[in-house]
Scaffold this active site. Structure first.
Site, PDB file in Angstrom:
ATOM      1  N   CYS A   9       5.652 -14.061  -1.247  1.00 58.68           N
ATOM      2  CA  CYS A   9       6.146 -12.725  -0.485  1.00 58.68           C
ATOM      3  C   CYS A   9       5.256 -12.915   0.695  1.00 58.68           C
ATOM      4  CB  CYS A   9       5.935 -11.586  -1.190  1.00 58.68           C
ATOM      5  SG  CYS A   9       6.351 -10.077  -0.418  1.00 58.68           S
ATOM      6  N   TYR A  19       9.314  -2.966  -9.776  1.00 53.36           N
ATOM      7  CA  TYR A  19       8.021  -2.984 -10.352  1.00 53.36           C
ATOM      8  C   TYR A  19       7.372  -1.983  -9.734  1.00 53.36           C
ATOM      9  CZ  TYR A  19       3.282  -3.795 -10.917  1.00 53.36           C
ATOM     10  OH  TYR A  19       1.467  -3.875 -11.162  1.00 53.36           O
ATOM     11  N   GLY A  52      -1.992   1.629  -4.831  1.00 49.29           N
ATOM     12  CA  GLY A  52      -3.126   1.019  -4.134  1.00 49.29           C
ATOM     13  C   GLY A  52      -4.292   1.682  -4.723  1.00 49.29           C
ATOM     14  N   ASN A  66       1.692   0.064   5.461  1.00 49.22           N
ATOM     15  CA  ASN A  66       2.098  -0.452   4.226  1.00 49.22           C
ATOM     16  C   ASN A  66       3.074  -1.678   4.716  1.00 49.22           C
ATOM     17  OD1 ASN A  66       4.503   0.454   1.614  1.00 49.22           O
ATOM     18  ND2 ASN A  66       3.098  -1.344   1.819  1.00 49.22           N
ATOM     19  N   GLY A  67       2.715  -3.028   4.272  1.00 53.67           N
ATOM     20  CA  GLY A  67       3.463  -4.114   4.834  1.00 53.67           C
ATOM     21  C   GLY A  67       2.653  -5.222   5.108  1.00 53.67           C
ATOM     22  N   CYS A  96       0.894  -1.124  -0.069  1.00 52.35           N
ATOM     23  CA  CYS A  96      -0.144  -0.004   0.048  1.00 52.35           C
ATOM     24  C   CYS A  96       0.837   1.279   0.122  1.00 52.35           C
ATOM     25  CB  CYS A  96      -1.023   0.077   1.297  1.00 52.35           C
ATOM     26  SG  CYS A  96      -1.844  -1.622   1.442  1.00 52.35           S
TER      27      CYS A  96
HETATM   28  P1  5GP Z   1       1.944 -12.501 -15.370  1.00 47.98           P
HETATM   29  O1  5GP Z   1       1.165 -11.874 -16.617  1.00 47.98           O
HETATM   30  O2  5GP Z   1       3.121 -13.289 -15.782  1.00 47.98           O
HETATM   31  O3  5GP Z   1       1.167 -13.170 -14.286  1.00 47.98           O
HETATM   32  O4  5GP Z   1       2.500 -11.251 -14.585  1.00 47.98           O
HETATM   33  C1  5GP Z   1       3.397 -10.124 -15.201  1.00 47.98           C
HETATM   34  C2  5GP Z   1       2.907  -8.791 -15.427  1.00 47.98           C
HETATM   35  O5  5GP Z   1       2.388  -8.531 -14.308  1.00 47.98           O
HETATM   36  C3  5GP Z   1       4.161  -7.779 -15.505  1.00 47.98           C
HETATM   37  O6  5GP Z   1       3.814  -7.290 -16.620  1.00 47.98           O
HETATM   38  C4  5GP Z   1       4.213  -6.969 -14.206  1.00 47.98           C
HETATM   39  O7  5GP Z   1       4.578  -5.610 -14.791  1.00 47.98           O
HETATM   40  C5  5GP Z   1       2.863  -7.307 -13.703  1.00 47.98           C
HETATM   41  N1  5GP Z   1       3.004  -7.452 -12.288  1.00 47.98           N
HETATM   42  C6  5GP Z   1       3.974  -8.215 -11.536  1.00 47.98           C
HETATM   43  N2  5GP Z   1       3.678  -8.178 -10.157  1.00 47.98           N
HETATM   44  C7  5GP Z   1       2.646  -7.601 -10.144  1.00 47.98           C
HETATM   45  C8  5GP Z   1       2.032  -7.541  -9.098  1.00 47.98           C
HETATM   46  O8  5GP Z   1       2.055  -7.640  -7.764  1.00 47.98           O
HETATM   47  N3  5GP Z   1       0.698  -6.497  -9.392  1.00 47.98           N
HETATM   48  C9  5GP Z   1       0.265  -6.060 -10.348  1.00 47.98           C
HETATM   49  N4  5GP Z   1      -0.799  -5.533 -10.569  1.00 47.98           N
HETATM   50  N5  5GP Z   1       0.903  -6.473 -11.346  1.00 47.98           N
HETATM   51  C10 5GP Z   1       2.260  -7.118 -11.169  1.00 47.98           C
HETATM   52 MG    MG Z   2       3.600  -4.888 -16.490  1.00 47.13          MG
END
Ligand code: 5GP
Ligand code: MG
Length: 470
Positions: free
Chosen positions: A392, A252, A34, A108-109, A8
């Site tokens: 995680c 990310y 978030g 957050n956490g 968050c």
């Molecule tokens: P995949 O489609 O392989 O399941 O997820 C990878 C994609 O989801 C990547 O484009 C990455 O930017 C995004 N992504 C990776 N981790 C997360 C996350 O924790 N939350 C969200 N919303 N997107 C994620």
């Molecule tokens: Mg992405």
């Protein structure tokens, strides 16, 4: 089970004028952290009052709410969407009332001993809980200590010795404002000076919009109190031996324009691209990002390799986030809605696309097919972090992390499954080098399965599964 999982964003602000509008603006700057719900609490001279609700910041807190939230110190929160724990009652800030006033907290956490502690207080002391949120537990433990000693610093310290895991907190106790970071520093939290006061925020970009001065990060284990005159620091008595900053913040989660623990997110992503180009060169016509998160990684690759950078996907910003949708069909349909290829860039070309991470592989499976349908001759893939193989427990949604493609498949098998001509991941060493902090100061658990803190029960089960698969 560990506590609920959500990453968050938090804010705290103390000014000589009303702070609600400032907190609102800061929350909008960290909206990417978030989108499920948001809220603001301020001390209005008599008591702590809160406005919160579902949706983006401007849906959750309306102009009339802002007017009503009159006060010089306050906190705010944006909550990450996760498939479980969607209940409105989990919306933050969470308030607890005691006879001396109100405590509101934004968190957050994720607290790793949440279930044990909750059970201890439910069964042993007959406490009641309104939510499934570890933030409520934290606020009640702080309240318990405050009832005994009415000393917020001591109460927060006692609380820190009970809870384990990841927490960056902003806390309002009547007219007193505190920022707290767990001893490992999993999640970011920074301090800034603004025109008529001071602020705390998950990311430094939130300080920038006030043309404020970024002062520093909150040190892991530190408690900061912000007052009308400035800030005071209360270092923790028992710092952990090392830090464990979450690598995924740089790869990310955070904004490229934020600086986390001394390292700018954009620059780290550029470095990752640079290292990827060295670790996994390719003979292609152009490099393309998977927007938005893959942009800086792709640019770094392009500059280092000398291969032209092109935008080849148009992103529809108004489509819901694909990642958290509950079923695979919906996720795939949503990727198609979200990203559409630019045909002139793609047709007849050998293309290398760069994304920040692969979790299930859904996004790339769809994108590669789209590129081939649009006439791409070859599609190569490079990924800005190592294969994600472990869940995680420190605040990145776990529900979505239980289906990692890399847990059951080799890189070559993943390449085949997503239909790429080649596939290369950043190595763990490359990632550490790109961030530029010592490996011991990073949490790399999701890529190396080494958890910086004790994890109860479920990790053992998970490790047993890992062994079966390798
Ligand atoms: P995949 O489609 O392989 O399941 O997820 C990878 C994609 O989801 C990547 O484009 C990455 O930017 C995004 N992504 C990776 N981790 C997360 C996350 O924790 N939350 C969200 N919303 N997107 C994620
Ligand atoms: Mg992405």
């Amino acid at each position: 089970m560990a506590g609920p999982k959500h990453s968050c964003g938090v804010v705290g602000m103390y000014c000589s004028e009303d702070v609600a509008t400032g907190i609102f603006k800061a929350l909008r700057m960290i909206q990417h952290r978030g989108q499920e719900s948001a809220g603001i609490s301020v001390f209005n001279g008599k008591r702590v009052i809160t406005a919160k609700g579902p949706g983006l910041v401007h849906d959750a807190v309306k102009p009339n709410d802002l007017k009503a939230l009159s006060g010089k110190c306050g906190i705010g929160h944006v909550r990450y969407p996760s498939a479980q724990n969607k209940a409105d009652r989990n919306t933050e800030p969470i308030e607890v009332e005691i006879s001396n006033g109100v405590i509101a907290i934004a968190h957050n956490g994720s607290i790793t001993n949440y279930q044990e502690l909750k059970k201890k207080y439910l069964d042993g002391l007959g406490w009641t809980f309104l939510t499934d949120s570890d933030s409520e537990l934290i606020s009640k433990i702080i309240a318990k200590h405050l009832i005994q000693n009415n000393d917020p610093i001591r109460s927060i310290r006692y609380t820190m010795s009970e809870i384990e895991g990841a927490y960056s907190l902003t806390i309002l106790y009547n007219n007193r404002l505190f920022g707290v970071r767990d001893p490992y520093g999993f999640r970011p939290l920074c301090l800034g000076r603004i025109e008529d006061g001071y602020m705390l925020a998950s990311e430094s970009a939130a300080v920038d919009i006030f043309r404020g001065d970024f002062i520093r990060n909150i040190t892991p284990g530190e408690i900061i109190e912000i007052t009308e005159e400035g800030f005071k620091s209360y270092p923790s008595a028992s710092l952990s031996q090392h830090r464990a900053h979450c690598m995924f913040e740089w790869i990310y989660f955070a904004r490229p324009d934020s600086v986390i623990d001394g390292k700018e997110v954009y620059q780290v992503r550029r470095n990752v691209g640079d290292i990827l180009a060295e670790e996994h060169p390719a003979d292609v016509d152009l490099v393309m990002p998977v927007p938005d998160s893959g942009r800086a990684h792709a640019l770094g690759y392009s500059i280092r390799s000398g291969i032209r950078y092109e935008e080849g996907f148009m992103k529809n910003r108004f489509v819901e986030r694909t990642f958290i949708l509950p079923d695979q069909k919906q996720r795939e349909a949503s990727v198609v809605m979200k990203l559409n290829p630019i045909r002139s860039t793609v047709k007849g070309k050998r293309i290398l696309i760069v994304d920040d991470s692969i979790v299930r592989g859904t996004t790339l499976l769809k994108l590669i097919k789209m590129l081939r349908d649009a006439g791409a001759k070859e599609v190569h893939v490079r990924i800005g972090c190592p294969p994600i193989i472990a869940p995680c427990y420190y605040g990145v949604d776990m529900k979505s992390r239980d289906q990692f493609i890399a847990l059951k498949h080799t890189v070559e098998e993943i390449r085949q499954q997503i239909g790429a001509d080649s596939l290369g991941y950043t190595s763990v060493q490359g990632l550490v080098k790109a961030i530029g902090l010592p490996e011991n100061d990073l949490c790399l658990a999701c890529v190396n399965n080494k958890y910086p803190t004790k994890i109860h029960e479920e990790v053992h089960r998970f490790q047993a599964r890992l062994k079966e698969n390798y």
